[in-house]
Design an enzyme around this catalytic site. Structure first.
Site, short mmCIF file in Angstrom:
data_model
loop_
_atom_site.label_atom_id
_atom_site.label_comp_id
_atom_site.label_asym_id
_atom_site.label_seq_id
_atom_site.Cartn_x
_atom_site.Cartn_y
_atom_site.Cartn_z
N GLY A 17 1.80 2.41 10.98
CA GLY A 17 2.61 3.53 10.63
C GLY A 17 3.35 3.87 12.11
O GLY A 17 4.03 4.95 12.20
N SER B 253 2.97 -2.14 10.42
CA SER B 253 4.38 -1.90 10.55
C SER B 253 5.07 -3.13 10.29
O SER B 253 5.91 -3.72 11.21
CB SER B 253 4.58 -1.54 12.07
OG SER B 253 4.28 -0.28 12.33
N GLU C 275 -6.06 -4.89 10.49
CA GLU C 275 -5.05 -3.69 10.55
C GLU C 275 -5.32 -2.96 12.10
O GLU C 275 -6.25 -2.29 11.85
CB GLU C 275 -5.00 -2.88 9.31
CG GLU C 275 -4.50 -3.23 8.12
CD GLU C 275 -3.70 -2.34 7.20
OE1 GLU C 275 -2.93 -2.43 6.87
OE2 GLU C 275 -4.42 -1.36 7.01
N GLU D 195 -7.16 5.00 7.22
CA GLU D 195 -6.81 6.26 7.10
C GLU D 195 -8.19 6.90 6.24
O GLU D 195 -8.54 8.17 6.45
CB GLU D 195 -5.69 6.59 6.17
CG GLU D 195 -4.42 6.34 7.19
CD GLU D 195 -3.14 5.61 6.39
OE1 GLU D 195 -3.30 5.62 5.14
OE2 GLU D 195 -2.34 5.11 7.37
N HIS E 55 -9.61 1.48 4.43
CA HIS E 55 -8.49 1.74 5.07
C HIS E 55 -8.80 2.59 6.29
O HIS E 55 -9.36 3.47 5.82
CB HIS E 55 -7.51 2.10 4.13
CG HIS E 55 -5.90 2.14 4.84
ND1 HIS E 55 -5.55 3.09 5.92
CD2 HIS E 55 -5.04 1.34 4.73
CE1 HIS E 55 -4.53 2.72 6.18
NE2 HIS E 55 -4.22 1.59 5.60
N LYS F 228 0.24 4.09 -0.43
CA LYS F 228 -0.53 5.27 0.35
C LYS F 228 -0.17 6.59 -0.69
O LYS F 228 -0.13 6.34 -1.95
CB LYS F 228 0.04 5.40 1.64
CG LYS F 228 -0.32 4.37 2.50
CD LYS F 228 -0.20 4.63 3.89
CE LYS F 228 -0.35 3.32 4.69
NZ LYS F 228 -0.49 3.65 6.02
N ASN G 263 0.91 -1.08 -0.09
CA ASN G 263 -0.06 0.03 0.07
C ASN G 263 0.80 1.29 -0.05
O ASN G 263 1.32 1.49 1.07
CB ASN G 263 -0.93 0.04 0.89
CG ASN G 263 -1.81 1.06 1.38
OD1 ASN G 263 -2.02 2.04 0.49
ND2 ASN G 263 -2.38 1.12 2.60
P1 PGA Z 1 2.53 0.49 7.72
O1 PGA Z 1 0.96 0.76 6.87
O2 PGA Z 1 3.05 -0.79 7.26
O3 PGA Z 1 3.22 1.67 7.24
O4 PGA Z 1 2.15 0.46 9.20
C1 PGA Z 1 0.11 -0.55 6.75
C2 PGA Z 1 -1.11 -0.06 6.42
O5 PGA Z 1 -1.53 1.19 6.53
O6 PGA Z 1 -1.69 -0.57 5.39
#
Ligand code: PGA
Length: 254
Positions: free
Chosen positions: A175, A213, A169, A100, A98, A13, A11
């Site tokens: 993140g 992460s 998640e 976000e 997601h 982003k 992803n």
């Molecule tokens: P990350 O993000 O690996 O940077 O924690 C995962 C995601 O949001 O899909």
């Protein structure tokens, strides 16, 4: 049933640019000349780069996807991307819901399910994200929160869940560098699988990813858990070397 072949989804982003994307994908493709990945690989990229990624990844081991989809087929929806637009670029996966997007764009679970249905109708596989907040985790509400989310998904989508991907998640792990332990995720995934089957016995073939992460050092332990069918990778997918290490972490021979 857990899947035989793991699925590794990047992803990106809102990251990348033409040069960076090209270098990253070319590095991966070069590595696959001498190394045959044991998993399936998908990169979910920002919409403006779909054409670039399609041209770089067609007939390679790398599949591509989008990060969101509109529930409307077309019309006056400024900034939205329709399913037919994604089809123009042979997109086969789309991330929906997601955290976000739920947080910054106030997407509800019902809207997320409508997005998944829109994708499914056009043979695009939705990657449906679920997860608990830090507050819910600390209050020991994880089970209840996830059961509510997964129940709604199972009831609305029925056996179409078998054609979807669920990505667990935990929001507190995205993140932040804080990863859930392999055992914790394994237990959650078992719970999700059981709950889905209890609601609809026809749901027995769902792919459940973990995201939050994942990096080159923790990938092996997480991805070797029986009920973790793969990973949704954010920041570590932006570096070809790290992403390759994660891909290799799915390989039983390494
Ligand atoms: P990350 O993000 O690996 O940077 O924690 C995962 C995601 O949001 O899909």
């Amino acid at each position: 049933m857990p899947k035989q072949i793991k699925l590794i989804v990047a992803n990106w982003k809102m990251n990348g640019n033409l040069l960076h994307n090209e270098q990253l994908l070319n590095n991966l493709k070069k590595s696959f000349i001498n190394y045959q990945p044991a998993c399936k690989i998908v990169v979910c990229v920002p919409t403006p780069y779909l054409a670039q990624v399609q041209s770089l990844c067609t007939n390679t081991k790398i599949h591509w996807g989008a990060q969101d989809i509109s529930i409307h087929p077309k019309g006056a929806f400024t900034g939205e991307i329709s399913v037919s637009m994604l089809q123009d670029f042979n997109v086969s996966y789309v991330i929906v819901g997601h955290s976000e997007r739920r947080r910054y764009h106030h997407e509800s679970t019902i809207e997320v399910i409508q997005k998944a249905q829109t994708a499914l109708k056009s043979q695009i596989t939705p990657i449906i994200c679920i997860g608990e907040t830090l507050k819910e985790y600390q209050a020991n509400h994880t089970q209840a929160v996830l059961q509510k989310q997964i129940t709604t998904i199972a009831k609305q989508l029925g056996r179409e869940v078998n054609r979807s991907i669920i990505a667990y998640e935990p929001i507190w792990a995205i993140g932040t560098g804080k990863t859930a332990t392999p055992k914790y995720v394994q237990n959650i995934h078992t719970m999700l699988r059981t709950q889905l089957k209890n609601i609809n016995s026809e749901i027995d073939d769902v792919c459940i990813l973990y995201g939050g992460s994942i990096n080159a050092s923790n990938a092996k332990q997480l991805l070797s858990q029986k009920d973790i069918d793969g990973g949704l990778i954010g920041s570590a997918s932006l570096d070809s070397q790290q992403f390759l290490e994660i891909i290799k972490a799915t390989d039983p021979l390494i």
